[in-house]
Scaffold this motif. Structure first.
Motif, PDB file in Angstrom:
ATOM      1  N   ARG A   9     -32.088  26.699  39.701  1.00  0.00           N
ATOM      2  CA  ARG A   9     -31.523  27.620  40.697  1.00  0.00           C
ATOM      3  C   ARG A   9     -30.274  26.963  41.281  1.00  0.00           C
ATOM      4  NH1 ARG A   9     -35.610  28.149  44.758  1.00  0.00           N
ATOM      5  NH2 ARG A   9     -36.727  28.678  42.882  1.00  0.00           N
ATOM      6  N   LEU A  10     -29.193  27.718  41.380  1.00  0.00           N
ATOM      7  CA  LEU A  10     -27.949  27.201  41.940  1.00  0.00           C
ATOM      8  C   LEU A  10     -27.856  27.506  43.429  1.00  0.00           C
ATOM      9  CD1 LEU A  10     -25.365  28.232  39.191  1.00  0.00           C
ATOM     10  CD2 LEU A  10     -26.320  25.950  39.612  1.00  0.00           C
ATOM     11  N   GLU A  15     -21.552  28.546  41.456  1.00  0.00           N
ATOM     12  CA  GLU A  15     -21.257  29.050  40.112  1.00  0.00           C
ATOM     13  C   GLU A  15     -19.923  28.556  39.540  1.00  0.00           C
ATOM     14  OE1 GLU A  15     -21.041  33.223  37.589  1.00  0.00           O
ATOM     15  OE2 GLU A  15     -21.032  33.290  39.765  1.00  0.00           O
ATOM     16  N   PRO A  16     -18.815  28.583  40.288  1.00  0.00           N
ATOM     17  CA  PRO A  16     -17.549  28.122  39.700  1.00  0.00           C
ATOM     18  C   PRO A  16     -17.586  26.644  39.277  1.00  0.00           C
ATOM     19  CG  PRO A  16     -17.118  29.401  41.681  1.00  0.00           C
ATOM     20  CD  PRO A  16     -18.597  29.175  41.620  1.00  0.00           C
ATOM     21  N   ALA A  18     -20.286  24.972  38.493  1.00  0.00           N
ATOM     22  CA  ALA A  18     -21.200  24.912  37.349  1.00  0.00           C
ATOM     23  C   ALA A  18     -20.462  25.304  36.068  1.00  0.00           C
ATOM     24  CB  ALA A  18     -22.405  25.817  37.583  1.00  0.00           C
ATOM     25  N   ALA A  19     -19.620  26.328  36.151  1.00  0.00           N
ATOM     26  CA  ALA A  19     -18.851  26.759  34.980  1.00  0.00           C
ATOM     27  C   ALA A  19     -17.928  25.639  34.499  1.00  0.00           C
ATOM     28  CB  ALA A  19     -18.049  28.018  35.307  1.00  0.00           C
ATOM     29  N   LEU A  42     -25.229  31.117  32.319  1.00  0.00           N
ATOM     30  CA  LEU A  42     -24.856  30.938  33.714  1.00  0.00           C
ATOM     31  C   LEU A  42     -24.868  32.283  34.433  1.00  0.00           C
ATOM     32  CD1 LEU A  42     -23.769  29.091  35.992  1.00  0.00           C
ATOM     33  CD2 LEU A  42     -21.460  29.564  35.105  1.00  0.00           C
ATOM     34  N   ALA A  43     -25.544  32.313  35.569  1.00  0.00           N
ATOM     35  CA  ALA A  43     -25.547  33.477  36.461  1.00  0.00           C
ATOM     36  C   ALA A  43     -25.068  32.987  37.824  1.00  0.00           C
ATOM     37  CB  ALA A  43     -26.954  34.067  36.556  1.00  0.00           C
ATOM     38  N   ALA A  44     -24.856  33.905  38.735  1.00  0.00           N
ATOM     39  CA  ALA A  44     -24.380  33.523  40.061  1.00  0.00           C
ATOM     40  C   ALA A  44     -25.357  32.591  40.766  1.00  0.00           C
ATOM     41  CB  ALA A  44     -24.140  34.767  40.910  1.00  0.00           C
ATOM     42  N   ASP A  45     -26.639  32.740  40.471  1.00  0.00           N
ATOM     43  CA  ASP A  45     -27.645  31.961  41.197  1.00  0.00           C
ATOM     44  C   ASP A  45     -28.496  31.048  40.318  1.00  0.00           C
ATOM     45  OD1 ASP A  45     -29.014  33.956  39.899  1.00  0.00           O
ATOM     46  OD2 ASP A  45     -30.282  34.467  41.597  1.00  0.00           O
ATOM     47  N   VAL A  47     -28.708  28.571  36.334  1.00  0.00           N
ATOM     48  CA  VAL A  47     -28.185  28.086  35.062  1.00  0.00           C
ATOM     49  C   VAL A  47     -29.393  27.798  34.184  1.00  0.00           C
ATOM     50  CG1 VAL A  47     -28.029  25.678  35.851  1.00  0.00           C
ATOM     51  CG2 VAL A  47     -26.631  26.447  33.927  1.00  0.00           C
ATOM     52  N   TRP A  79     -24.460  17.464  38.616  1.00  0.00           N
ATOM     53  CA  TRP A  79     -25.196  18.710  38.824  1.00  0.00           C
ATOM     54  C   TRP A  79     -26.010  18.719  40.116  1.00  0.00           C
ATOM     55  CZ3 TRP A  79     -24.897  23.354  36.663  1.00  0.00           C
ATOM     56  CH2 TRP A  79     -24.234  23.473  35.435  1.00  0.00           C
TER      57      TRP A  79
END
Length: 105
Positions: A9-10, A15-16, A18-19, A42-45, A47, A79
């Protein structure tokens, strides 16, 4: 072929970053570990790191537990500020392939 995923869970707004980390590629050689396919979703919330290969769960365990894989440990450090809580392991619950075979667990 076996599959396993690590789901994390992010934190909000991560997200940016993480990308950016994902764009650098894995901090290890997947082929060296016997991994035949590795993908990251990858999703907004969240990975999701997906690993596929023969005895892939053992390969991922070795990767995570080896304290001398400096590049992997550095990646974990990058991370940590982005992840909310501990990552979880997910195993396939249903798989369909064009051969028509189904694997249900």
């Amino acid at each position: 072929m076996e599959k396993i995923a690590l789901v994390a869970r992010l934190k909000p707004g991560a997200e940016p970053l993480a990308a950016e980390l994902i764009a650098k590629g894995p901090p290890f050689d997947p082929g060296e570990l016997g991994i035949t396919r590795h993908s990251v979703y990858l999703a907004a919330d969240a990975v999701i790191f997906v690993f596929e290969g023969h005895e892939v769960e053992s390969a991922v365990d070795d990767l995570v537990e080896d304290p001398f894989r400096w590049t992997v440990n550095q990646a974990f450090d990058a991370w940590r500020p982005l992840v909310d809580g501990d990552p979880r392991i997910a195993r396939p619950a249903y798989v369909w392939e064009s051969s028509g075979e189904q694997i249900e667990r």
